[in-house]
Write an enzyme that holds these catalytic residues in place. Sequence first.
Site, short mmCIF file in Angstrom:
data_model
loop_
_atom_site.label_atom_id
_atom_site.label_comp_id
_atom_site.label_asym_id
_atom_site.label_seq_id
_atom_site.Cartn_x
_atom_site.Cartn_y
_atom_site.Cartn_z
N HIS A 234 0.85 -1.19 0.00
CA HIS A 234 0.00 0.00 0.00
C HIS A 234 0.89 1.25 0.00
CE1 HIS A 234 -2.89 3.03 1.36
NE2 HIS A 234 -3.85 2.19 0.98
N GLU B 50 -3.91 2.32 -7.06
CA GLU B 50 -4.28 3.42 -6.17
C GLU B 50 -3.45 4.65 -6.49
OE1 GLU B 50 -3.28 2.71 -2.09
OE2 GLU B 50 -1.26 2.09 -2.58
#
Length: 233
Positions: A81, A148
């Site tokens: 992430h 993302e």
Amino acid sequence: MHGKLADVAGYAAAIRQAPPHADLLVCPPFTLLDRFGSALAGSAVALGAQDCAPCPQGAHTGDVSAAMLREAGAQYVILGHSERRENHGETNADVAAKVEAAIAAGLTPIVCAGETEAQRDSGDAEAVVRSQLIHSLPQNFSGVVAYEPVWAIGTGRTPTEGDVTAMHAAIRAVLLRHLGEAGAGVKILYGGSVKPSNAATLLALPEVGGALVGGASLRAEDLLAIAAGAPCG
């Protein structure tokens, strides 16, 4: 880093009511995994973690291994992430090692990749994401990928539909080149200020196989509204 034990029962009861056409996965902090596992037992909602260590065991104070997560009831784990890459200095090699550990422990890895605002403005967005994926995914990769755009996370900003479509097409091309035929079956999620008001539009775009939801997932009703926007079939 949200949530308390007292919040679990109500949240879990709410998301158990997710529409049947949507596959729902919740990834709470480590301290809530066991409680969520119990609260979601018997439901269709899957359980995942937010990170894992690359090592199976040993003197690694503060780390949690993939095997430990599996024992706690996790089926998935988010890796790479942007907040881990930025706040903890995780490299693509670090992410690849964690992916290997997750697969070995029987977890399904969800590997994140995305560009910063500066990288998009300079025209390097696709090159950055391509490099992250090639160097973060081992040849035996079996899991999920999440795009993302870093500049869209928690900002309320989202790329245009054309930008999302172009990036997801580029990611699919990378997966096919890097993984061969297996790359065709890898689900690609979109993550970056996904909310009830834009979820249906984003989830209907080509090669968008789901959403990685951050801030909007903190309210069960918002997460359910996003799930309701998932295409049927």
